[in-house]
Design a protein around this motif. Sequence first.
Motif, short mmCIF file in Angstrom:
data_model
loop_
_atom_site.label_atom_id
_atom_site.label_comp_id
_atom_site.label_asym_id
_atom_site.label_seq_id
_atom_site.Cartn_x
_atom_site.Cartn_y
_atom_site.Cartn_z
N CYS A 55 13.02 19.92 -5.24
CA CYS A 55 12.22 20.48 -4.15
C CYS A 55 11.24 21.56 -4.25
O CYS A 55 10.08 21.74 -4.10
CB CYS A 55 12.84 20.14 -2.85
N LEU A 56 12.03 22.45 -5.04
CA LEU A 56 11.25 23.79 -5.01
C LEU A 56 10.14 23.51 -6.18
O LEU A 56 9.30 24.14 -5.93
CB LEU A 56 12.17 24.89 -5.51
N LEU A 57 10.42 22.81 -7.16
CA LEU A 57 9.46 22.44 -8.28
C LEU A 57 8.40 21.69 -7.57
O LEU A 57 7.11 21.87 -7.86
CB LEU A 57 10.20 21.75 -9.45
N ALA A 58 8.76 20.74 -6.67
CA ALA A 58 7.63 19.82 -6.16
C ALA A 58 6.80 20.60 -5.39
O ALA A 58 5.56 20.43 -5.16
CB ALA A 58 8.25 18.70 -5.29
N ALA A 59 7.32 21.78 -4.87
CA ALA A 59 6.34 22.53 -4.00
C ALA A 59 5.39 23.18 -4.77
O ALA A 59 4.06 23.37 -4.19
CB ALA A 59 7.04 23.69 -3.31
N ALA A 60 5.46 23.52 -6.05
CA ALA A 60 4.52 23.86 -6.95
C ALA A 60 3.38 22.84 -7.34
O ALA A 60 2.20 23.29 -7.81
CB ALA A 60 4.98 24.22 -8.32
N ALA A 61 3.51 21.55 -6.92
CA ALA A 61 2.60 20.54 -7.15
C ALA A 61 2.34 19.81 -5.77
O ALA A 61 1.52 18.70 -5.80
CB ALA A 61 3.05 19.51 -8.07
N ALA A 62 2.47 20.23 -4.51
CA ALA A 62 2.36 19.52 -3.27
C ALA A 62 1.29 19.95 -2.61
O ALA A 62 0.68 21.00 -2.64
CB ALA A 62 3.60 19.96 -2.49
N GLY A 63 0.63 18.77 -2.05
CA GLY A 63 -0.37 18.79 -1.14
C GLY A 63 0.34 19.25 0.39
O GLY A 63 1.39 19.32 0.48
N PRO A 64 -0.72 19.64 1.15
CA PRO A 64 -0.18 20.03 2.56
C PRO A 64 0.75 19.50 3.27
O PRO A 64 1.79 20.12 3.68
CB PRO A 64 -1.67 20.16 3.34
N ASN A 65 0.64 18.11 3.35
CA ASN A 65 1.81 17.37 3.93
C ASN A 65 3.10 17.36 3.38
O ASN A 65 4.24 17.72 3.90
CB ASN A 65 1.57 15.70 4.14
N LEU A 66 3.17 16.96 2.13
CA LEU A 66 4.53 17.26 1.52
C LEU A 66 4.94 18.65 1.48
O LEU A 66 6.17 18.93 1.49
CB LEU A 66 4.07 16.80 -0.03
N ALA A 67 4.18 19.49 1.44
CA ALA A 67 4.32 21.19 1.60
C ALA A 67 5.55 21.25 2.69
O ALA A 67 6.30 21.84 2.73
CB ALA A 67 3.35 21.83 1.20
N ARG A 68 4.83 20.80 3.77
CA ARG A 68 5.39 20.99 5.13
C ARG A 68 7.10 20.38 4.98
O ARG A 68 7.85 20.72 5.53
CB ARG A 68 4.65 20.54 6.31
N ALA A 69 6.92 18.89 4.53
CA ALA A 69 8.15 18.40 4.30
C ALA A 69 9.23 19.23 3.70
O ALA A 69 10.11 18.88 3.93
CB ALA A 69 7.87 16.87 3.93
N LEU A 87 5.50 29.39 -4.89
CA LEU A 87 5.42 28.37 -5.99
C LEU A 87 4.14 27.73 -5.97
O LEU A 87 3.94 26.88 -7.12
CB LEU A 87 6.61 27.61 -6.10
N ALA A 88 3.50 27.23 -4.96
CA ALA A 88 2.31 26.43 -4.93
C ALA A 88 1.19 27.34 -5.35
O ALA A 88 -0.11 26.77 -5.51
CB ALA A 88 2.10 25.87 -3.42
N GLY A 89 1.28 28.63 -5.57
CA GLY A 89 0.11 29.35 -5.73
C GLY A 89 -0.08 29.85 -7.20
O GLY A 89 0.63 29.33 -8.06
N PRO A 90 -0.77 30.71 -7.69
CA PRO A 90 -1.09 30.90 -9.11
C PRO A 90 0.18 32.22 -9.44
O PRO A 90 0.70 32.59 -8.77
CB PRO A 90 -2.67 31.63 -9.00
N PHE A 91 0.11 32.25 -10.78
CA PHE A 91 0.77 33.44 -11.59
C PHE A 91 -0.65 34.32 -12.10
O PHE A 91 -1.41 33.73 -13.14
CB PHE A 91 1.76 32.87 -12.65
#
Length: 221
Positions: A55-69, A87-91
């Motif tokens: 789930c943490l990994l998915a946050a790096a690729a998530a759109g807004p709805n999935l991110a909230r879920a 994780l959703a942002g840049p390095f």
Amino acid sequence: MSFEARRARLPRFTGIAALARLATLRPRDADYVVLEIDPSGPWPALLKLVPATQCLLAAAAAGPNLARALVARLGGDDPAQALCELLAGPFLPVRPLYLLDDRWRARLRPLALGRPGDTVAHGLFPSRTSKLARLLLAAAGDYPADVVLQAARDAFARGRPYHAHDAIACALVCAGAPARALLRERLRDTGAQRGWRSRKQTHALGRWAQRSGYMSEETGL
């Protein structure tokens, strides 16, 4: 092009297709897809079946709805929100690093794929997600400071498969003054053998360190 603009151009998977990609996502994959869901679907129940690390990994690729879920699946508290946003942002990150407790460190370790400066199996150099995980773990003291500092010293060693700016960033957040001195030395290095891309990344690292409070304002860069 900004991180957000690049991300807007990525292939987008929705609904069940997004969930299927989420289940097999690797750290490298999160740089190349966006996953999204319809918030009215049965996602809370389905996401309970997904391990917390995934789930943490998915946050790096998530759109807004999935991110909230995903934040809700991970507990809905401040740490879950902060880590998913990071994780959703840049390095290098634009948000302050969150100091992790043992539970979150255990969840992040598989995403780091080793220590700062380590190569990875898929493509040799670590993905954005792995570099962010390494940075968070370094800030939390998960790696010995002397090991991280040595990796930073070797970041541009001849024969390395990639220039390990992640190791220098990790040293800044966990090794104090020696890492700051090392970064200043790297910033003064104008040798052509490093190439303009590497030097550009080093200067971006210097600006991030100054902005984030990891370099002394009295002495500057």
